[in-house]
Write a protein that holds these residues in place. Structure first.
Motif, short mmCIF file in Angstrom:
data_model
loop_
_atom_site.label_atom_id
_atom_site.label_comp_id
_atom_site.label_asym_id
_atom_site.label_seq_id
_atom_site.Cartn_x
_atom_site.Cartn_y
_atom_site.Cartn_z
N HIS A 30 0.85 -1.19 0.00
CA HIS A 30 0.00 0.00 0.00
C HIS A 30 0.88 1.24 0.00
N ILE A 31 0.56 2.21 -0.82
CA ILE A 31 1.31 3.47 -0.88
C ILE A 31 0.52 4.52 -0.12
N THR A 32 1.05 4.94 1.01
CA THR A 32 0.37 5.95 1.83
C THR A 32 0.76 7.35 1.37
N GLY A 33 0.39 8.32 2.15
CA GLY A 33 0.77 9.71 1.88
C GLY A 33 -0.38 10.52 1.34
N GLY A 34 -0.58 11.70 1.93
CA GLY A 34 -1.67 12.56 1.48
C GLY A 34 -1.23 13.94 1.03
N GLU A 35 -0.23 14.50 1.67
CA GLU A 35 0.21 15.85 1.34
C GLU A 35 1.37 15.80 0.36
N PHE A 36 1.37 16.70 -0.59
CA PHE A 36 2.47 16.73 -1.56
C PHE A 36 2.74 18.14 -2.03
N ALA A 37 3.96 18.35 -2.50
CA ALA A 37 4.36 19.59 -3.16
C ALA A 37 5.26 19.20 -4.32
N GLY A 38 5.11 19.89 -5.44
CA GLY A 38 5.92 19.54 -6.59
C GLY A 38 5.76 20.51 -7.73
N VAL A 39 6.08 20.03 -8.91
CA VAL A 39 6.07 20.85 -10.12
C VAL A 39 5.25 20.14 -11.20
N VAL A 40 4.39 20.86 -11.88
CA VAL A 40 3.60 20.32 -12.98
C VAL A 40 4.53 20.05 -14.15
N ASP A 41 4.61 18.77 -14.59
CA ASP A 41 5.47 18.46 -15.72
C ASP A 41 4.70 18.13 -16.99
N ALA A 42 3.38 18.00 -16.90
CA ALA A 42 2.53 17.77 -18.07
C ALA A 42 1.10 18.15 -17.72
N LEU A 43 0.33 18.51 -18.73
CA LEU A 43 -1.08 18.87 -18.53
C LEU A 43 -1.97 17.96 -19.36
#
Length: 67
Positions: A30-43
Motif C-alpha cells: 500500500h502506498i500511503t501519503g496525502g500531502e504533496f508539493a511539486g512541479v507540474v510536468d505535463a497537462l
C-alpha cells in the motif's frame, strides 16, 4: 506532476503499522501519503489555470509516496 516533497501524518504511520480507519480497506503493498508539493510536468484535458513548470501543493487520500 513531479512530487518533490510529501508530508507524513500520524494516520500514515498508523496505516503502515497495521491500523485501519472504519470503512478504509487497505491491501498491501500500500502506498500511503496525502500531502504533496511539486512541479507540474505535463497537462491533460481540463488543466485550466495551471501551466507546465508551475509549483503546486495539494492533498490526496493516498499515493503521494509513489516513485
Amino acid at each position: 506532476m513531479r512530487v518533490r516533497a510529501a508530508g507524513v501524518q500520524p494516520i500514515d504511520c498508523a496505516v503502515r503499522g497495521g491500523g485501519r480507519a472504519p470503512g478504509f480497506a487497505v491491501e498491501f503493498p500500500h502506498i500511503t501519503g496525502g500531502e504533496f508539493a511539486g512541479v507540474v510536468d505535463a497537462l491533460g484535458e481540463g488543466g485550466d489555470g495551471v501551466e507546465t513548470g508551475s509549483e503546486v501543493l495539494g492533498f490526496r487520500t493516498r499515493f503521494t509516496y509513489a516513485e
